[in-house]
Design an enzyme around this catalytic site. Sequence first.
Site, short mmCIF file in Angstrom:
data_model
loop_
_atom_site.label_atom_id
_atom_site.label_comp_id
_atom_site.label_asym_id
_atom_site.label_seq_id
_atom_site.Cartn_x
_atom_site.Cartn_y
_atom_site.Cartn_z
N GLY A 186 -9.35 -10.63 -8.34
CA GLY A 186 -9.10 -10.54 -6.89
C GLY A 186 -7.80 -9.84 -6.54
O GLY A 186 -7.33 -9.95 -5.40
N LYS A 204 3.32 -0.20 1.21
CA LYS A 204 4.21 -1.37 1.24
C LYS A 204 5.68 -0.95 1.34
O LYS A 204 6.45 -1.59 2.07
CB LYS A 204 3.99 -2.21 -0.01
CG LYS A 204 2.66 -2.96 0.02
CD LYS A 204 2.36 -3.57 -1.33
CE LYS A 204 1.11 -4.41 -1.31
NZ LYS A 204 0.61 -4.71 -2.66
#
Length: 429
Positions: A186, A204
């Site tokens: 995940g 980011k």
Amino acid sequence: MGQRIGIALIGLGTVGSGVVQILEDAVGRDMRLQSVDLVGVAVRDLSKPRTVQVKADLLTEDAFALIEKPEVSIVIEVMGGIEKPYALIRRALELGKHVVTANKALLARHGQELFALAKAHRVQIRYEAAVCGGIPVLQPLQQCFGANRVTSAIGIVNGTTNYILTQMAERSLAYSEALAEAQSLGYAEADPRADVDGNDAQEKIAILSSIAFRLPLPELDKIYREGISAIALGDVRYAQQLGFAIKVLAFAVRQQDGRIDLRVHPTLVPLEHPLSRVDGAFNAVVIEADPVGQIMFYGSGAGSGPTASAVVSDVINICAELAYPVQPVVVEAMDFPGYLPIEEIRTRFYIRLKALDLPGVIGHFGRIFGDHGVSLESIVQKNPHGDAAELVIITHNVQESQMRSALTEIREGTYLKEFCTAIRVLPEG
Ligand code: NAP
Ligand code: HSE
């Protein structure tokens, strides 16, 4: 009983499932969670099996209808993508709903406009989970560094690539196997090219730098980006022998002239540097600020629970502010001279190439580097095989443009069998 806060959750995948697990098990967590009601959960496909139990009447495929419900005060967007969440978040803000999102791809492109819209509608948009998953880094930077001038933020901000590089180093796992593991755990984006090509880290560092330097979000094309696809197991091993770990680092560094150096690329990190020991899906960011000095944020950068921790904490912070509003942090462009082009950075390099194994070859490459002002720290011949051998080279600090012109001459010249890798090395300066 105080005011009830209705939540619309958009997305029930890795992060959304983690959010439901926290909301359904509030005991021992912040008291304000007990005043939160899950009004509905939007998904793409109602027939899909779920890893968490959600009452069937809460599930819907119509996210727009869900956010319109008057009892919804906060919209959590964890569906991913750009166009649909953009439209949804715009609508939510226009409706006067607060928004929490983990979507760095969206914010890095449309954040400025969405922040302005939130301000115009006097609601909040929070996005702690968008950078470094479970690590609280954005809010501490906004709220605990006010007395400081931040000079740099350097870190590992993508869990998937860090997981892949760690598995290559520790288990000699092939790149594709390590990526498949990161997906099944995940950590990876829906399209994992966003991770391995460096886009996720680029988004980011855009968000992180705007908060660190109190500037509007930079355009993504101002941020140099390089992924990990060229890195071979051999590079990982040579780096280890030379005393380094290979990490994808994101840099946001204020220069003496005020310009900001923003970039993302694989980097050789000395084993004594704390970032070299940040492994697996962990992330870390080292902030340098005046006068506090160096501070390192470290923790889980991806995955269901850690990311949901940041999402739900944002929800709790909104609930807290609904009770006691505080002044919003205003990001302003002051007298800002711009961003540093990659060609102007100075750094050491690790170079690996395959060359003919003949007398004079090392001198040939040494001369080319010297002609371009590139000074070498070490050059080692490895793995002689037939008429060829590998050369592993570490340079002193050099300007990127000089290295590029040296490498162009090397690629075009004789003696080269195959150019393999060029990786920048910490420390720089
Ligand atoms: P995911 O596992 O792929 O889940 C996406 C969810 O959104 C699924 O439940 C999907 O529904 C739903 N969805 C997709 N399109 C939809 C639509 N048009 N309408 C309604 N629902 C829709 O993704 P994830 O890993 O949770 O990531 C979600 C977001 O969090 C992304 O922006 C990602 O960048 C960010 N993020 C992820 C992590 C992480 O570790 N995974 C960390 C930080 C930030 P179905 O289930 O029916 O397909
Ligand atoms: N795909 C992202 C990562 C998820 O690997 O870091 C966390 O933002």
